[in-house]
Design a protein around this motif. Structure first.
Motif, short mmCIF file in Angstrom:
data_model
loop_
_atom_site.label_atom_id
_atom_site.label_comp_id
_atom_site.label_asym_id
_atom_site.label_seq_id
_atom_site.Cartn_x
_atom_site.Cartn_y
_atom_site.Cartn_z
N HIS A 194 0.85 -1.37 0.21
CA HIS A 194 -0.03 -0.19 0.17
C HIS A 194 0.75 1.15 0.02
CE1 HIS A 194 -3.87 -1.83 0.63
NE2 HIS A 194 -3.34 -2.74 1.29
N ARG B 265 -3.51 -0.91 -4.29
CA ARG B 265 -5.02 -0.79 -3.83
C ARG B 265 -4.83 0.06 -2.76
NH1 ARG B 265 -7.06 -5.87 -1.49
NH2 ARG B 265 -9.06 -5.15 -1.74
N VAL C 259 -2.97 4.22 -0.31
CA VAL C 259 -1.89 4.45 -1.13
C VAL C 259 -1.10 5.44 -0.59
CG1 VAL C 259 -0.43 4.73 -3.16
CG2 VAL C 259 -2.68 3.35 -3.21
#
Length: 567
Positions: free
Chosen positions: A391, A423, A426
């Motif tokens: 992430h 996904r 972030v």
């Protein structure tokens, strides 16, 4: 250990039924998780100390280090000033670029303030007085005679702000006044503080209630418009500085100016939030209502701060939601940019005014307690060591941060093409966009934002119950009248919880809960147990045991010190 219990009946929702002060809800906070997940509150004070020790090292080793240098251009004052990178590896900065002159007050002042709030004396650190160095941001050579984000116009166009973007010119003065309160005897600071206040008072008089401008030329003393949309929330910054000046110097004109600017802010027909000044308006509205017995609309300004209904800076406010199992609620930034984009510095700095606001308007104790739990939980995700690698944009570069520098922001969908597959949430930063094709990827790591960690570090402590925080309401309540230690505890659980409240050793203390308007414990010493009802707050003031209680209107005083402003 003696145990006391606080019993408060409540109804479903946010209103406390039989308490003295009904609790007001804020729609954005209502959307946040009662208990954010995954829940982890890091030690922000320890992180602030580690940042200070690591970043203020002129001999630091490693790629892109050290992050500080000495600028000997002697702008505005005949002394060197420490430069600090805005972001790791920013090619505009450092001793070898632009004569070493490009550095920002947002980074330098924020780091000095953050360290100071957590107990580090920045006026006597090693061989340097980092506090005195901040005078170089006082732009007297340009005739503006206020603190600005850079020391001189020669480098102003290299970055944001400086003489064309109002919040960038106002906020360094807010930062300076906070630092001045911590270092009132620093030579030259009093003269600078008076000059800033006089400038802001004169500017408010010229504006005469109309803050619909892109910026104000404090040299020519004229409001201006440019391609940047109007920033009426600059009035909040003017008001905060002027009220601080009034509390410091006692000059009635400063109070007059603060009231004028705050009135101009409240009169706005639409949400004028631009960057980070609006929460200072909400705080000041609550404080002036309590201290000056005015009737400013605190709820309106808090809504403007949180709701994401800003027009000029579209969607600017506080994010709420869960992205792929991660609660990101509480972080501050754009609620609409790529689905939401919150920033580290804005999140830290929002706590500065919003937490002490509760001292003056306790009807928001539940709301601010819940927001701070979410913000304290989510803020760790800016740091690569706390965000899962899948992430973040640069997990392989995390070592360059030395565990003290976070990403600039957290976004729902990355704006970088090569990272659009990641996904949400972030962790990323805008540094590579500032100098396209020149700034390295590592410039996504934000030095300027990370330096403000001491704001959280001074306010937040964990308790013996996970998820219940101790929030220090005096830590960032600058220029407050004499006060006793005051803490907010919010219980987010559906059942009552008992916490251990630390009491200063060697003194007998009474505990007063301003939410109920009652003393809940008398003549105690050592740690004390307090039971907090479900999804409710207690706001505890530690008063001297047996102190003389008097009333001044709705206010309760103990030994002449206000402990409850009434409502």
């Amino acid at each position: 250990m003696k145990r006391f219990s606080v019993s408060i009946l409540f109804s479903i929702g946010t209103l406390v039924v039989n308490a003295q002060v009904p609790q007001r809800s804020l729609s954005r906070i209502d959307q946040m998780a009662d208990i954010p997940a995954p829940l982890q509150i890091i030690d922000y004070k320890a992180l602030a100390h580690k940042f200070d020790k690591t970043v203020y090292d002129f001999n630091a080793k490693g790629a892109f280090w050290p992050l500080v240098w000495m600028d000997s251009s002697n702008k505005n004052f005949a002394q060197p000033v420490m430069g600090m990178y805005t972001a790791i590896g920013d090619v505009r900065q450092g001793p070898q670029h632009n004569k070493g002159m490009f550095h920002e007050a947002l980074a330098n002042m924020g780091a000095v303030l953050g360290a100071t709030l957590t107990g580090i004396d920045k006026s006597k650190q090693g061989h340097y007085n980092y506090v005195a160095m901040l005078k170089n941001y006082f732009n007297r050579e340009t005739g503006w005679n206020i603190m600005m984000n850079n020391t001189a116009p020669e480098v102003a166009l290299l970055g944001g702000g400086y003489g064309r973007d109002w919040w960038y010119d106002v906020y360094p003065n807010v930062l300076f006044y906070a630092i001045y309160e911590q270092y009132p005897d620093e030579p030259g600071f009093t003269e600078i503080a008076r000059t800033i206040a006089d400038k802001f008072y004169a500017a408010d008089s010229i504006l005469n209630g109309n803050y619909d401008w892109s910026y104000f030329d404090y040299g020519a003393m004229q409001p201006k418009k440019n391609q940047i949309c109007a920033q009426p929330d600059a009035a909040a910054g003017h008001a905060w500085v002027l009220y601080a000046a009034y509390k410091k110097f006692g000059a009635p004109r400063y109070l007059k100016g603060a009231l004028s600017a705050l009135t101009a802010l409240q009169a706005q027909p639409k949400n004028p939030t631009y960057e980070l000044l609006m929460p200072f308006g909400a705080y000041l509205a609550a404080r002036i209502n309590a201290e000056q017995r005015k009737q400013y609309d605190v709820h309106k300004m808090l809504g403007w701060s949180f709701d994401g209904t800003a027009i000029c800076r579209e969607g600017w406010g506080v994010l709420a939601g869960k992205w792929n199992g991660f609660d990101i609620s509480g972080i501050v930034g754009s609620t609409v940019d790529h689905g939401g984009y919150g920033f580290l510095m804005n999140t830290y700095d929002a706590a500065w005014p919003l937490v002490p606001l509760v001292r003056y308007d306790k009807s928001y104790a539940n709301a601010i307690g819940k927001w701070m739990l979410n913000a304290a939980n989510a803020a760790r995700f800016f740091y690569p060591q706390y965000m899962p690698a899948e992430h973040q944009t640069l997990p392989q570069k995390a070592a360059v941060t030395k565990g003290v520098i976070g990403y600039e922001g957290i976004i729902k969908q990355s704006g970088y093409g090569q990272f659009k597959h990641l996904r949400a949430p972030v962790a990323q930063g805008d540094g590579p966009l500032w100098v396209a094709n020149e700034n390295p990827p590592e410039s996504q790591f934000s030095v300027y934002g990370s330096g403000h960690v001491g704001i959280f570090g001074s306010i937040i402590r964990s308790t013996n119950v996970k998820g219940i925080l101790q929030l220090d309401l005096l830590a960032t309540d600058f220029y407050h009248d004499k006060a006793y230690p005051t803490y907010l505890y919010y219980n987010p659980y559906t059942t009552a919880k008992t916490i251990s409240v630390p009491v200063k050793k060697g003194a007998r203390t009474d505990l007063y809960n301003t939410i109920t308007g009652k003393f809940i414990a008398r003549n105690i010493a050592g740690n004390t147990s307090v039971t907090i009802p479900a999804r409710s707050a207690v706001l505890l003031v530690h008063t001297p045991a047996g102190g003389k209680e008097t009333r001044n209107g709705k206010q309760l005083l103990v030994d002449g010190v206000v402990v409850d402003y009434g409502q």
